[in-house]
Design a protein around this motif. Structure first.
Motif, PDB file in Angstrom:
ATOM      1  N   LEU A 143       5.094  -0.072  -4.645  1.00 24.37           N
ATOM      2  CA  LEU A 143       6.458  -0.565  -4.521  1.00 24.37           C
ATOM      3  C   LEU A 143       7.397   0.605  -4.275  1.00 24.37           C
ATOM      4  O   LEU A 143       7.031   1.761  -4.523  1.00 24.37           O
ATOM      5  CB  LEU A 143       6.875  -1.284  -5.816  1.00 24.37           C
ATOM      6  CG  LEU A 143       6.019  -2.472  -6.251  1.00 24.37           C
ATOM      7  CD1 LEU A 143       6.441  -2.927  -7.644  1.00 24.37           C
ATOM      8  CD2 LEU A 143       6.157  -3.608  -5.251  1.00 24.37           C
ATOM      9  N   PRO A 144       8.613   0.333  -3.825  1.00 26.27           N
ATOM     10  CA  PRO A 144       9.587   1.416  -3.679  1.00 26.27           C
ATOM     11  C   PRO A 144       9.800   2.140  -5.008  1.00 26.27           C
ATOM     12  O   PRO A 144       9.670   1.549  -6.083  1.00 26.27           O
ATOM     13  CB  PRO A 144      10.862   0.682  -3.251  1.00 26.27           C
ATOM     14  CG  PRO A 144      10.384  -0.590  -2.620  1.00 26.27           C
ATOM     15  CD  PRO A 144       9.138  -0.957  -3.382  1.00 26.27           C
ATOM     16  N   GLY A 145      10.117   3.415  -4.926  1.00 28.23           N
ATOM     17  CA  GLY A 145      10.378   4.197  -6.130  1.00 28.23           C
ATOM     18  C   GLY A 145       9.126   4.701  -6.819  1.00 28.23           C
ATOM     19  O   GLY A 145       9.181   5.124  -7.971  1.00 28.23           O
ATOM     20  N   GLY A 146       7.978   4.653  -6.119  1.00 27.54           N
ATOM     21  CA  GLY A 146       6.747   5.160  -6.714  1.00 27.54           C
ATOM     22  C   GLY A 146       6.159   4.273  -7.790  1.00 27.54           C
ATOM     23  O   GLY A 146       5.373   4.724  -8.619  1.00 27.54           O
ATOM     24  N   ARG A 147       6.520   3.008  -7.787  1.00 27.87           N
ATOM     25  CA  ARG A 147       5.998   2.065  -8.779  1.00 27.87           C
ATOM     26  C   ARG A 147       4.829   1.297  -8.184  1.00 27.87           C
ATOM     27  O   ARG A 147       4.693   1.185  -6.970  1.00 27.87           O
ATOM     28  CB  ARG A 147       7.093   1.111  -9.243  1.00 27.87           C
ATOM     29  CG  ARG A 147       8.262   1.857  -9.883  1.00 27.87           C
ATOM     30  CD  ARG A 147       9.173   0.958 -10.662  1.00 27.87           C
ATOM     31  NE  ARG A 147       8.596   0.558 -11.940  1.00 27.87           N
ATOM     32  CZ  ARG A 147       8.535   1.329 -13.023  1.00 27.87           C
ATOM     33  NH1 ARG A 147       8.984   2.553 -12.995  1.00 27.87           N
ATOM     34  NH2 ARG A 147       8.020   0.873 -14.138  1.00 27.87           N
ATOM     35  N   TYR A 148       3.997   0.767  -9.055  1.00 28.94           N
ATOM     36  CA  TYR A 148       2.841  -0.018  -8.650  1.00 28.94           C
ATOM     37  C   TYR A 148       2.814  -1.309  -9.448  1.00 28.94           C
ATOM     38  O   TYR A 148       3.226  -1.336 -10.606  1.00 28.94           O
ATOM     39  CB  TYR A 148       1.539   0.760  -8.911  1.00 28.94           C
ATOM     40  CG  TYR A 148       1.421   1.974  -8.043  1.00 28.94           C
ATOM     41  CD1 TYR A 148       0.756   1.929  -6.822  1.00 28.94           C
ATOM     42  CD2 TYR A 148       1.997   3.184  -8.424  1.00 28.94           C
ATOM     43  CE1 TYR A 148       0.663   3.041  -6.006  1.00 28.94           C
ATOM     44  CE2 TYR A 148       1.913   4.316  -7.612  1.00 28.94           C
ATOM     45  CZ  TYR A 148       1.241   4.224  -6.413  1.00 28.94           C
ATOM     46  OH  TYR A 148       1.160   5.335  -5.606  1.00 28.94           O
ATOM     47  N   LYS A 149       2.311  -2.383  -8.821  1.00 27.64           N
ATOM     48  CA  LYS A 149       2.140  -3.660  -9.523  1.00 27.64           C
ATOM     49  C   LYS A 149       0.774  -4.219  -9.199  1.00 27.64           C
ATOM     50  O   LYS A 149       0.161  -3.897  -8.173  1.00 27.64           O
ATOM     51  CB  LYS A 149       3.233  -4.651  -9.138  1.00 27.64           C
ATOM     52  CG  LYS A 149       3.089  -5.228  -7.745  1.00 27.64           C
ATOM     53  CD  LYS A 149       4.067  -6.361  -7.521  1.00 27.64           C
ATOM     54  CE  LYS A 149       3.745  -7.066  -6.196  1.00 27.64           C
ATOM     55  NZ  LYS A 149       4.495  -8.289  -6.042  1.00 27.64           N
ATOM     56  N   SER A 150       0.294  -5.097 -10.064  1.00 29.05           N
ATOM     57  CA  SER A 150      -0.990  -5.755  -9.863  1.00 29.05           C
ATOM     58  C   SER A 150      -0.858  -6.802  -8.760  1.00 29.05           C
ATOM     59  O   SER A 150       0.170  -7.443  -8.628  1.00 29.05           O
ATOM     60  CB  SER A 150      -1.426  -6.436 -11.156  1.00 29.05           C
ATOM     61  OG  SER A 150      -2.532  -7.278 -10.910  1.00 29.05           O
ATOM     62  N   CYS A 151      -1.920  -6.971  -7.998  1.00 28.73           N
ATOM     63  CA  CYS A 151      -1.974  -8.024  -6.982  1.00 28.73           C
ATOM     64  C   CYS A 151      -2.594  -9.305  -7.549  1.00 28.73           C
ATOM     65  O   CYS A 151      -2.676 -10.301  -6.861  1.00 28.73           O
ATOM     66  CB  CYS A 151      -2.795  -7.572  -5.776  1.00 28.73           C
ATOM     67  SG  CYS A 151      -1.983  -6.277  -4.822  1.00 28.73           S
ATOM     68  N   HIS A 152      -3.038  -9.250  -8.798  1.00 34.14           N
ATOM     69  CA  HIS A 152      -3.695 -10.397  -9.438  1.00 34.14           C
ATOM     70  C   HIS A 152      -2.746 -11.016 -10.445  1.00 34.14           C
ATOM     71  O   HIS A 152      -2.029 -10.318 -11.149  1.00 34.14           O
ATOM     72  CB  HIS A 152      -4.976  -9.966 -10.155  1.00 34.14           C
ATOM     73  CG  HIS A 152      -5.901  -9.184  -9.287  1.00 34.14           C
ATOM     74  ND1 HIS A 152      -6.498  -9.690  -8.168  1.00 34.14           N
ATOM     75  CD2 HIS A 152      -6.318  -7.889  -9.362  1.00 34.14           C
ATOM     76  CE1 HIS A 152      -7.252  -8.770  -7.603  1.00 34.14           C
ATOM     77  NE2 HIS A 152      -7.160  -7.664  -8.306  1.00 34.14           N
ATOM     78  N   GLN A 153      -2.801 -12.307 -10.543  1.00 32.23           N
ATOM     79  CA  GLN A 153      -1.931 -13.017 -11.475  1.00 32.23           C
ATOM     80  C   GLN A 153      -2.476 -12.973 -12.901  1.00 32.23           C
ATOM     81  O   GLN A 153      -1.740 -12.838 -13.837  1.00 32.23           O
ATOM     82  CB  GLN A 153      -1.775 -14.464 -11.025  1.00 32.23           C
ATOM     83  CG  GLN A 153      -1.300 -14.574  -9.605  1.00 32.23           C
ATOM     84  CD  GLN A 153      -0.027 -15.349  -9.489  1.00 32.23           C
ATOM     85  OE1 GLN A 153       0.301 -16.113 -10.355  1.00 32.23           O
ATOM     86  NE2 GLN A 153       0.675 -15.147  -8.403  1.00 32.23           N
ATOM     87  N   ASN A 154      -3.795 -13.076 -13.037  1.00 33.61           N
ATOM     88  CA  ASN A 154      -4.385 -13.190 -14.370  1.00 33.61           C
ATOM     89  C   ASN A 154      -5.156 -11.956 -14.805  1.00 33.61           C
ATOM     90  O   ASN A 154      -5.768 -11.962 -15.840  1.00 33.61           O
ATOM     91  CB  ASN A 154      -5.333 -14.401 -14.422  1.00 33.61           C
ATOM     92  CG  ASN A 154      -4.617 -15.691 -14.142  1.00 33.61           C
ATOM     93  OD1 ASN A 154      -3.412 -15.779 -14.349  1.00 33.61           O
ATOM     94  ND2 ASN A 154      -5.342 -16.682 -13.666  1.00 33.61           N
ATOM     95  N   GLY A 155      -5.143 -10.911 -13.964  1.00 30.87           N
ATOM     96  CA  GLY A 155      -5.862  -9.690 -14.336  1.00 30.87           C
ATOM     97  C   GLY A 155      -7.317  -9.890 -14.166  1.00 30.87           C
ATOM     98  O   GLY A 155      -8.164  -9.172 -14.434  1.00 30.87           O
TER      99      GLY A 155
END
Length: 87
Positions: free
Chosen positions: A75-87
């Motif tokens: 993501l912008p700002g060097g952040r990351y998020k999961s692509c999975h909803q339930n892990g």
């Protein structure tokens, strides 16, 4: 581009599962720790992830692999998020 590199070495990233794998059971202990940190936080930076006890250099390498495997998104700002909803 990403695909141009693989064309040059005669490997298809899609046929190898890059960007398509959602099988978290194949992750190493460190990869899973990084992934779980992102999942639990919602979003996280490499510095925030390294606070869980993994060296920043290793975190950056793992982030790259997790993104290629399709488990996380940058993501912008060097952040990351999961692509999975339930892990």
């Amino acid at each position: 581009s990403f695909f141009f590199f693989f064309e040059q070495i005669s490997v298809s990233p899609l046929s190898q599962g890059y960007g398509m794998s959602h099988d978290l059971s194949t992750l190493s202990v460190e990869e899973r720790k990084v992934y779980d940190t992102i999942l639990n936080a919602g979003t996280a930076t490499a510095d925030e992830i390294s606070a869980c006890g993994i060296k920043i250099e290793q975190v950056l390498s793992i982030l790259t692999l997790l993104e290629i495997y399709g488990h996380i998104q940058s993501l912008p700002g060097g952040r990351y998020k999961s692509c999975h909803q339930n892990g």
